[in-house]
Design a protein around this motif. Structure first.
Motif, PDB file in Angstrom:
ATOM      1  N   SER A  93       0.862  -1.179   0.000  1.00  0.00           N
ATOM      2  CA  SER A  93       0.000   0.000   0.000  1.00  0.00           C
ATOM      3  C   SER A  93       0.900   1.231   0.000  1.00  0.00           C
ATOM      4  CB  SER A  93      -0.899  -0.015   1.240  1.00  0.00           C
ATOM      5  OG  SER A  93      -1.720   1.126   1.278  1.00  0.00           O
ATOM      6  N   TYR A  94       0.477   2.270  -0.739  1.00  0.00           N
ATOM      7  CA  TYR A  94       1.287   3.474  -0.855  1.00  0.00           C
ATOM      8  C   TYR A  94       0.433   4.727  -0.663  1.00  0.00           C
ATOM      9  CZ  TYR A  94       4.771   0.418  -2.998  1.00  0.00           C
ATOM     10  OH  TYR A  94       5.687  -0.588  -3.249  1.00  0.00           O
ATOM     11  N   ALA A  95       1.075   5.756  -0.164  1.00  0.00           N
ATOM     12  CA  ALA A  95       0.440   7.068  -0.163  1.00  0.00           C
ATOM     13  C   ALA A  95       0.388   7.561  -1.603  1.00  0.00           C
ATOM     14  CB  ALA A  95       1.244   8.036   0.697  1.00  0.00           C
ATOM     15  N   ASP A  96      -0.641   8.323  -1.928  1.00  0.00           N
ATOM     16  CA  ASP A  96      -0.787   8.828  -3.293  1.00  0.00           C
ATOM     17  C   ASP A  96       0.422   9.660  -3.714  1.00  0.00           C
ATOM     18  OD1 ASP A  96      -4.389   9.418  -3.080  1.00  0.00           O
ATOM     19  OD2 ASP A  96      -3.243   7.609  -3.536  1.00  0.00           O
ATOM     20  N   SER A  97       1.037  10.338  -2.772  1.00  0.00           N
ATOM     21  CA  SER A  97       2.136  11.245  -3.095  1.00  0.00           C
ATOM     22  C   SER A  97       3.402  10.511  -3.539  1.00  0.00           C
ATOM     23  CB  SER A  97       2.455  12.128  -1.887  1.00  0.00           C
ATOM     24  OG  SER A  97       2.807  11.329  -0.762  1.00  0.00           O
ATOM     25  N   VAL A  98       3.488   9.212  -3.237  1.00  0.00           N
ATOM     26  CA  VAL A  98       4.714   8.469  -3.605  1.00  0.00           C
ATOM     27  C   VAL A  98       4.423   7.343  -4.583  1.00  0.00           C
ATOM     28  CG1 VAL A  98       5.675   9.009  -1.336  1.00  0.00           C
ATOM     29  CG2 VAL A  98       4.626   6.767  -1.730  1.00  0.00           C
TER      30      VAL A  98
END
Length: 120
Positions: free
Chosen positions: A55-60
C-alpha cells in the motif's frame, strides 16, 4: 523487537535512495512513515507479512517501492524520482497486523528514523 533504519542522506531532486529497516524479533506487516519539519507524521508505504500485498500514499505512488527480505528480516524502501517535498525523517515501524495498514495507531514498534534531504 528492535528496528534499525538506515540509508538516508542528501540527494539531488530526481535522484534515488534506498532505505533499509533491519528488524530483530518477530515481524508482521511493516510500514514506512515520514515527518517533515513542522508537519505531522504521515504514512508512506506498507507491506504485508508475506510481501505479496503493498500500500502506498498517493504522493509516492509510482516513485517508491517497498519490499522485504525475510531471510534478512529487513524491509526496504526504494525511492526514485525524489522531489524536494520528500525531505523528511523516515521511520520504519512494525504492525501487529499481517496485512498492510496505513494508520500509525496500528503500529506497535518504531525505529529511530533516518533523515532524507532532497535538494532542489
Amino acid at each position: 523487537v528492535q528496528l534499525q533504519a538506515s540509508g538516508g542522506g542528501l540527494v539531488q531532486a530526481g535522484g534515488s535512495l534506498r532505505l533499509s529497516c533491519a528488524a530483530s524479533g518477530r515481524t508482521f506487516s511493516m510500514g514506512w512513515f515520514r515527518q517533515a519539519p513542522g508537519k505531522e507524521r504521515e504514512f508512506v508505504a506498507a507491506i504485508s507479512w508475506s510481501g505479496g500485498s503493498t500500500s502506498y500514499a498517493d504522493s509516492v505512488k509510482g516513485r517508491f517501492t517497498i519490499s522485504r527480505d525475510h531471510a534478512k528480516n529487513t524491509v526496504y524502501l526504494q525511492m526514485n524520482s525524489l522531489k524536494f517535498e520528500d525531505t523528511a525523517v523516515y521511520y520504519c515501524a512494525r504492525s501487529s497486523k499481517v496485512v498492510p495498514v496505513k494508520e500509525s495507531t496500528e503500529y506497535d514498534y518504531w525505529g529511530q528514523g533516518t533523515l532524507v534531504t532532497v535538494s532542489s
